[in-house]
Design a protein around this motif. Structure first.
Motif, PDB file in Angstrom:
ATOM      1  N   VAL A 100       3.417   8.433  -5.067  1.00  0.00           N
ATOM      2  CA  VAL A 100       2.645   8.989  -5.833  1.00  0.00           C
ATOM      3  C   VAL A 100       2.036  10.394  -5.363  1.00  0.00           C
ATOM      4  N   ILE A 101       1.384  10.153  -3.996  1.00  0.00           N
ATOM      5  CA  ILE A 101       0.609  11.295  -3.450  1.00  0.00           C
ATOM      6  C   ILE A 101       1.725  12.341  -2.946  1.00  0.00           C
ATOM      7  N   ALA A 107       2.462   1.715  -3.290  1.00  0.00           N
ATOM      8  CA  ALA A 107       1.422   1.923  -4.418  1.00  0.00           C
ATOM      9  C   ALA A 107       0.823   3.429  -4.343  1.00  0.00           C
ATOM     10  N   LEU A 108       0.831   3.871  -2.967  1.00  0.00           N
ATOM     11  CA  LEU A 108       0.044   5.180  -2.878  1.00  0.00           C
ATOM     12  C   LEU A 108       1.122   6.557  -2.410  1.00  0.00           C
ATOM     13  N   ILE A 109       1.882   6.431  -1.496  1.00  0.00           N
ATOM     14  CA  ILE A 109       2.707   7.342  -0.925  1.00  0.00           C
ATOM     15  C   ILE A 109       3.761   7.995  -1.956  1.00  0.00           C
ATOM     16  N   LEU A 128       0.646  -1.249   0.122  1.00  0.00           N
ATOM     17  CA  LEU A 128      -0.053  -0.085   0.018  1.00  0.00           C
ATOM     18  C   LEU A 128       1.016   1.108  -0.037  1.00  0.00           C
ATOM     19  N   TRP A 129       2.042   1.280   0.806  1.00  0.00           N
ATOM     20  CA  TRP A 129       2.861   2.517   0.814  1.00  0.00           C
ATOM     21  C   TRP A 129       3.492   2.656  -0.400  1.00  0.00           C
TER      22      TRP A 129
END
Length: 125
Positions: free
Chosen positions: A38-39, A34-36, A31-32
């Motif tokens: 990019v965000i 995949a998301l952090i 999750l980290w």
């Protein structure tokens, strides 16, 4: 036969904990990564860093009380029974102390331990 299962616990429990921790670390890492990045434009993390983040979050935020703010159902029923057995003076004293400690929550909303079943249906709606 019982001694086999008794000894087996000492092998099974550590393996189950290690498997759960590995799964949680993999989920946090996935999750980290995949998301952090990019965000928030931060770097990716390794598996061991993910396990560290998971353990740190458990230490900081608790080990699974869940979202039920009222506590466990058996505890609410136990408290309701105790409240029913109190005299009116003891009830008022308890309500005063509870209000002083918290100043919010069920007592501020007018929670009624005398009619517990009706009150739980009211709050569930």
């Amino acid at each position: 036969m019982r001694s086999f299962f008794y000894r087996g616990r000492f092998i099974f429990i550590p393996l189950a904990v290690a498997a759960f921790l590995s799964l949680a670390g993999f989920v946090v890492m996935s999750l980290w990564n995949a998301l952090i990045p990019v965000i928030f434009h931060l770097g990716v993390i390794t598996f061991w860093q993910a396990i560290g983040i998971f353990i740190l979050s458990k230490i900081l935020f608790g080990f699974g009380k869940g979202g039920n703010r009222g506590g466990a159902p058996w505890m609410r029923h136990r408290m309701a029974e105790r409240f029913k057995n109190m005299s009116p003076e003891e009830r008022e004293k308890f309500k005063e102390k509870w209000g002083q400690r918290c100043g919010h929550g069920r007592w501020a909303e007018g929670h009624n331990w005398d009619n517990y079943a009706a009150d739980t249906t009211k709050t569930a709606e």
